[in-house]
Write a protein that holds these residues in place. Structure first.
Motif: not given
Length: 142
Positions: A99-110, A129-134, A139-142
């Protein structure tokens, strides 16, 4: 506006409850805020009133939540949804789920940089969802 102190007291007018910046346009407030350094002063500005908090949240470019801050996933998702202009977000060691990654993908496009090290509750659906929105994440630190 009152003509005298006696008139103000008669109407029980409390000057401490008035936001004298409420008549200023958001674009002018943003210009005024731009003269402060984001990292050191914007947190203090956000504590002045709800309007300033909303404005600071909208214009914030970097958000780093303290490791183990104790926020639940719903609160983190809501916080990320308010900060729509983020380019850097670090949620390492914070409760993050799909849900957090979906919210990020839906709002934080930059978004360009995302840190989610130590976040164990994410699945492929959240990353999709993150990849579609952003799409601009570099840089992705996992």
């Amino acid at each position: 506006r009152f003509c005298s102190v006696e008139c103000r007291e008669r109407h029980e007018f409390d000057m401490s409850t008035i936001d004298f910046t409420s008549f200023l346009r958001a674009s002018l407030m943003k210009r005024i805020f731009s003269f402060t350094q984001e990292s050191s002063k914007w947190g203090v500005l956000a504590q002045v009133c709800r309007r300033w908090w909303r404005m600071v949240s909208q214009w914030r470019r970097t958000l780093v939540l303290p490791k183990g801050c104790g926020l639940d996933a719903g609160t983190v998702a809501s916080l990320c949804a308010r900060c729509t202009h983020l380019s850097e977000l670090d949620l390492s060691e914070v409760v993050v789920d799909d849900n957090v990654l979906e919210a990020i993908g839906g709002c934080c496009h930059s978004l360009l940089k995302l840190g989610i090290r130590g976040c164990r509750f994410v699945t492929d659906d959240g990353f999709a969802a993150l990849g579609e929105g952003c799409p601009g994440i570099l840089d992705l630190d996992m």
